[in-house]
Design an enzyme around this catalytic site. Structure first.
Site, PDB file in Angstrom:
ATOM      1  N   GLU A  77      -2.208 -11.670  -6.177  1.00  0.00           N
ATOM      2  CA  GLU A  77      -2.108 -10.225  -5.621  1.00  0.00           C
ATOM      3  C   GLU A  77      -2.637  -9.457  -6.606  1.00  0.00           C
ATOM      4  O   GLU A  77      -2.572  -9.445  -7.714  1.00  0.00           O
ATOM      5  CB  GLU A  77      -0.581 -10.060  -5.493  1.00  0.00           C
ATOM      6  CG  GLU A  77      -0.225  -8.848  -5.034  1.00  0.00           C
ATOM      7  CD  GLU A  77       1.152  -8.306  -5.458  1.00  0.00           C
ATOM      8  OE1 GLU A  77       1.791  -7.178  -5.027  1.00  0.00           O
ATOM      9  OE2 GLU A  77       1.636  -8.625  -6.391  1.00  0.00           O
ATOM     10  N   ASP A  91       1.325 -13.106  -9.303  1.00  0.00           N
ATOM     11  CA  ASP A  91       1.682 -11.697  -9.059  1.00  0.00           C
ATOM     12  C   ASP A  91       0.955 -10.666  -9.652  1.00  0.00           C
ATOM     13  O   ASP A  91       0.647 -10.692 -11.064  1.00  0.00           O
ATOM     14  CB  ASP A  91       3.293 -11.558  -9.518  1.00  0.00           C
ATOM     15  CG  ASP A  91       3.842 -10.196  -9.191  1.00  0.00           C
ATOM     16  OD1 ASP A  91       3.857  -9.718  -8.297  1.00  0.00           O
ATOM     17  OD2 ASP A  91       4.251  -9.569 -10.165  1.00  0.00           O
TER      18      ASP A  91
END
Length: 617
Positions: A299, A262
């Protein structure tokens, strides 16, 4: 140098258990066994701030806490289970599981068709076990990989998962570690890989007791979500070890096939070897040892191609990354929204560049950021990019959490699906998208601290200022906000929802048939953007001249001249066809090109053409 002993409580069998905790801030650490028979055992200090003990008479299920200097007791930072939540004791877990996936080796990254789901809202039950009955339907749809939003233990029973505070523990309300293993086992039996979203940039605000053990956090950097993790300061070797061992535990103990990392733009590391490179190397080495395909897919909003470049040329060597630019290019063409970061997009040539290179912003000035942004991803293989028209962020970070299905018409939804699934990149669907689910996906939490709850409410409102949305966001703490996000799977058998589901299945099936042509190198694709319309884009394979995908984002029927090689062409798909509840196709089933083909396109439509030569093979 201390020997490599696994962090946390490692059950060895026969009532024997090893405890290992990194606590350089404590002179004395004891493990307090609470259940079934209470006892206190002092751990032995080791090099670099570790404390280790080998205890007998400890069985799986035993509850324990760590006592620090005789002053306070805290759960295990590397706890594998928190049955009573983030403030309760940790639990000893036996890693044994009767796996049935011994022949599973994973699937090629280029074959991934990702399906992102949130365990708590995917079903009414909100558990891992409740996902299992849906696996065959997803497999039949063509899904090859399911991405789970974070499942590390978070406070309460409802959360997106990014407030996790025990990275090794599996959320108790979802079914704990055994439930996750059952889901992975069942998925592999159906040929579906499991991707897990993991968070290495911060820990949540409630139940975060790592401060009491050691300098896990950096005081010189901050993320939008709180203090950054200490990856490059004093003591950072042990912090890096903590998060890398966590990643390896998902791969080894839970048979996870890929890790989504993330928001790596919130990972600050200025050391000579970046944490992400070290993490990727460790995961790939473990995959080789296990004879499995395992990927690391971060990401990032940095548009930095170093993330996916090989280590030999100074990159981090990670396998792929999310490409927000593709989403923004598609979204603005479909919605005409131009606030917030959408102000950087809105022309057909933005989508053309995304399809040609990956990143749209590759070093040029970004009006939204008020500075130059990104570097070039030219030459990166197509499978290095994950693209989507919706995901949890792009839906959930709208003020109401509304999906495209509630703000676009049916033709536009089909066009969005075609843009993603007929792209050469790795496509991702957000749960329910495939049948035009209308349930919202707002941000939700279940904290216990009133001050924190109020801070979250205030923070959510401030996040939407740049987008100039006037509506008030739903209360993140309210149970009604969470309940509103639960999917209604029965919709997919009714009306246009059923047609949408069939349309997605058809697109995925077509993608499988022409995958080799879709996924050629960048230099083998011809991207034609008819910018004077600002509505029409053609993607054609120049390697074989066999496939052409046409995307029309305009609101009215248009006539366009298309440069297509001479010969006969056949229509494989037209989203405007009555079969797909469209207004009716205006494209003939068979067409002839003399080097240029005059074509009429219905509003908001996607058309797929194939040369007769390829169609007959």
């Amino acid at each position: 140098m201390m020997p490599e002993i696994g962090l946390g409580a490692t059950y060895l069998g026969g009532g024997k258990c090893t405890f290992c905790v990194w606590a350089p801030l404590a002179e004395n650490v004891a493990v307090h066994i609470l259940d079934p028979q209470e006892r206190m055992e002092t751990l032995l200090p080791r090099d670099r701030g570790y404390h280790v003990g080998n205890l007998e008479g400890v069985e799986p299920g035993a509850l324990y806490m760590y006592g620090l200097n005789g002053e306070k007791e805290r759960p295990d930072p590397a706890s594998r289970s928190q049955p009573q939540g983030v403030h309760g004791p940790s639990q000893v877990v036996d890693s044994y599981f009767p796996w049935e996936d011994g022949d599973w080796r994973g699937i090629r990254l280029r074959d991934y068709i990702l399906y992102e789901l949130h365990v708590g809202t995917f079903t009414q039950e909100g558990t891992f076990d409740a996902v299992v009955p849906h696996l065959e339907r997803l497999r039949d749809l063509g899904i090859t990989a399911i991405e789970l939003m974070p499942v590390a233990q978070f406070p309460g029973s409802r959360n997106w998962g990014y407030d996790g505070v025990y990275p090794f523990a599996v959320q108790n309300s979802y079914g704990g570690p055994e439930g996750l293993k059952r889901l992975v086992n069942a998925s592999h039996a159906r040929g579906i890989a499991i991707v897990l979203d993991v968070v290495c940039n911060h820990l949540g605000p409630e139940g975060n007791y790592l401060w009491d053990f050691g300098p896990y956090f950096a005081d010189r950097y901050r993320t939008p979500w709180g203090p950054a993790i200490n990856f490059d300061g004093p003591y950072s070797d042990e912090v890096r070890r903590f998060f890398i061992e966590n990643a390896l535990s998902w791969v080894t103990d839970f048979h996870i096939d890929a890790l989504r990392i993330d928001a790596i733009h919130g990972i600050f590391d200025f050391s000579a070897r970046h944490f992400l490179e070290e993490l990727g190397r460790a995961v790939h080495e473990r995959a080789d040892a296990l004879s499995r395909r395992v990927y690391v897919i971060p990401e990032s909003d940095l548009n930095d191609s170093r993330v996916i470049r090989p280590r030999e040329v100074g990159g981090y060597g990670l396998d792929a990354q999310w490409n927000d630019d593709f989403h923004h290019a598609v979204h603005t063409l479909l919605t005409d929204e131009r606030t917030g970061y959408y102000q950087d997009f809105g022309r057909i040539n933005h989508l053309a560049k995304a399809l040609r290179e990956g990143f749209v912003y590759s070093g040029q000035y970004s009006p939204y950021r008020r500075q130059r942004h990104g570097n070039s991803s030219m030459g990166a293989p197509d499978e290095r990019f994950v693209v989507f028209s919706q995901n949890h962020d792009q839906v959930g970070n709208r003020v109401r959490g509304d999906r495209l299905s509630t703000i676009l018409d049916f033709e536009s939804l089909k066009l969005a699906a075609g843009a993603v699934l007929l792209s050469p990149f790795i496509p991702l669907l957000f749960m329910g998208e495939e049948y035009a689910e209308t349930a919202t996906f707002p941000y939700f939490v279940s904290h216990s601290d009133p001050d924190l709850i109020e801070a979250v409410r205030r923070g959510r409102g401030e996040e939407f200022v740049a987008f100039k949305w006037e509506a008030e966001p739903p209360d993140p703490q309210a149970i009604e906000t969470f309940e509103a996000a639960k999917l209604r799977h029965d919709l997919r058998s009714d009306g246009f929802h059923r047609v949408m589901h069939e349309f997605y299945a058809e697109l995925i099936a077509l993608r499988g048939k022409i995958a080799e042509l879709l996924s050629g190198a960048q230099e083998t694709r011809d991207i034609v953007a008819l910018e004077h319309h600002n509505t029409v884009l053609m993607v054609r394979s120049t390697a074989t001249a066999a496939i052409a995908s046409l995307f029309h984002f305009g609101q009215a029927r248009t006539d366009v001249p298309l440069p297509l090689p001479a010969g006969q062409w056949r229509k494989l798909l037209d989203s405007a066809a009555e079969h797909w509840n469209g207004p009716g196709s205006v494209v003939s089933d068979v067409l002839h090109s003399d080097g240029e083909l005059a074509l009429s396109l219905a509003p908001h439509s996607v058309v797929l053409l194939v040369s007769e030569l390829f169609a007959s093979t």
